[in-house]
Design a protein around this motif. Structure first.
Motif: not given
Length: 374
Positions: A122, A125, A127, A238
């Protein structure tokens, strides 16, 4: 899961992420594409561990309908081929509790064995510490002008990447394979003075820009210490950053020049194409100044023959020069500079050749000369 989606929209989304499906993998789940449906629409994800591509088809009640939420991984090869060959119109896709997939369009019904999405990579996530925004046209143009110089060899993995250096309101992309170097610069929408240089995998960034063909708008680039995330409308990539020391542009470029020659870029390219027809296996061409009006390009192939062609230049300053170089590399540069005229600068027979597009002062191309004689 139960969805209905337009064949054209689904095929477009699949084509956009197909570059992230590995051609060969020892991890079976990576041979598939994850299809996820929720209230926002249908999200397709393809992954090869170091890079993830994700495309979303938003729900609109007509061409994209989510009847029941869910997620499944479907073998990519079969999913893409099936959707490509289905007729225009709506496709119904359903999944049961045993990961069995049913794809129906018109009178055609396909049954496939899916895989559990829980095992699929996946998007991480993070920052992100920094972000910049580029118009898509600028990003695509810069990539076209530098990507050809990216190394395809894993001997020096860092050279398979593209250096991204940001300062003030500018971004500079640089690519090199150790023999040639291409560097272009453009403006960005806000100051990026505090963003450190990063190295982006060249193939991943090139694939992303190819997907953007015809895509208007802007691309947001988010950066942290390990990864980069690019977002354009309903498309996300990504990718992991490359680590290592990238060649410094200041260290590679000569500080002074003995000779400068200005050419019509197209005329020089056409002449190189003709003369390289009889170049040896190393593609070596000799450039020699014969007069104050032209240069002489020549090459030879053992037991075949040789060729000589005079090429006029537009301007000249400095000393006369004779130098040998790989014609393939210089032709690549001339095909990608996007400029009508070009200046070649020489610092000696064994020093790098600098190729400068005359109407792009921030652009720079460098080619190592050859020690072989034509």
């Amino acid at each position: 899961m139960h969805i209905e989606v337009s064949q054209s929209l689904l095929l477009q989304a699949l084509r956009r992420i197909a570059a992230a499906v590995p051609s060969k993998t020892v991890i079976p789940i990576l041979s598939g594409i994850q299809v996820e449906a929720d209230a926002n629409g249908i999200t397709l994800t393809a992954s090869q561990i170091s890079m993830i591509l994700q495309a979303t088809i938003p729900t609109n009640g007509q061409t994209t309908i989510v009847h029941q939420r869910g997620s499944i991984v479907i073998p990519a090869r079969y999913l893409i081929d099936i959707v490509r060959h289905l007729p225009d119109g709506m496709i119904r896709l359903t999944v049961d509790n045993d990961f069995k997939v049913c794809i129906q369009s018109g009178q055609a019904i396909y049954h496939l064995c899916g895989m559990d999405h829980e095992e699929y990579p996946q998007l991480a996530h993070f920052d992100y510490d920094h972000a910049i925004r580029l118009p898509n046209e600028h990003l695509k143009r810069m990539m076209k002008q530098v990507a050809f110089a990216v190394s395809t060899s894993e001997v020096r993995p860092v050279l398979t990447g593209i250096s991204c250096k940001l300062s003030d309101n500018h971004i500079r992309l640089t690519a090199t394979d150790g023999i040639r170097l291409a560097s272009r610069e453009t403006n960005i929408e806000h100051s990026a003075a505090k963003i450190p240089p990063v190295i982006i995998p060249g193939k991943h960034l090139s694939d992303y820009c190819k997907i953007l063909d015809g895509e208007a708008g802007t691309t947001d680039i988010h950066i942290n210490k390990q990864t980069l995330l690019l977002r354009t409308n309903n498309l996300i990539m990504q990718t992991a950053r490359l680590e290592g020391s990238y060649p410094s542009l200041d260290a590679v470029a000569p500080k002074s020049y003995l000779t400068e020659l200005a050419f019509d870029a197209n005329n020089l390219l056409r002449a190189l194409e003709r003369v390289s027809l009889l170049a040896d296996d190393h593609h070596i061409i000799r450039l020699h100044m014969t007069s104050n009006q032209s240069i002489e390009l020549s090459s030879r192939a053992a037991a075949i023959g040789h060729v000589v062609e005079e090429v006029p230049y537009e301007a000249y300053s400095g000393e006369r020069v004779t130098i040998y170089f790989n014609s393939t590399y210089l032709k690549d540069i001339l095909r990608h500079i996007d400029c009508s005229s070009v200046t070649l600068r020489f610092s000696g027979a064994s020093s790098p050749i600098v190729v400068q597009p005359t109407d792009h002062a921030s652009a720079l191309y460098i080619l190592a000369p050859s020690r072989s004689h034509a």
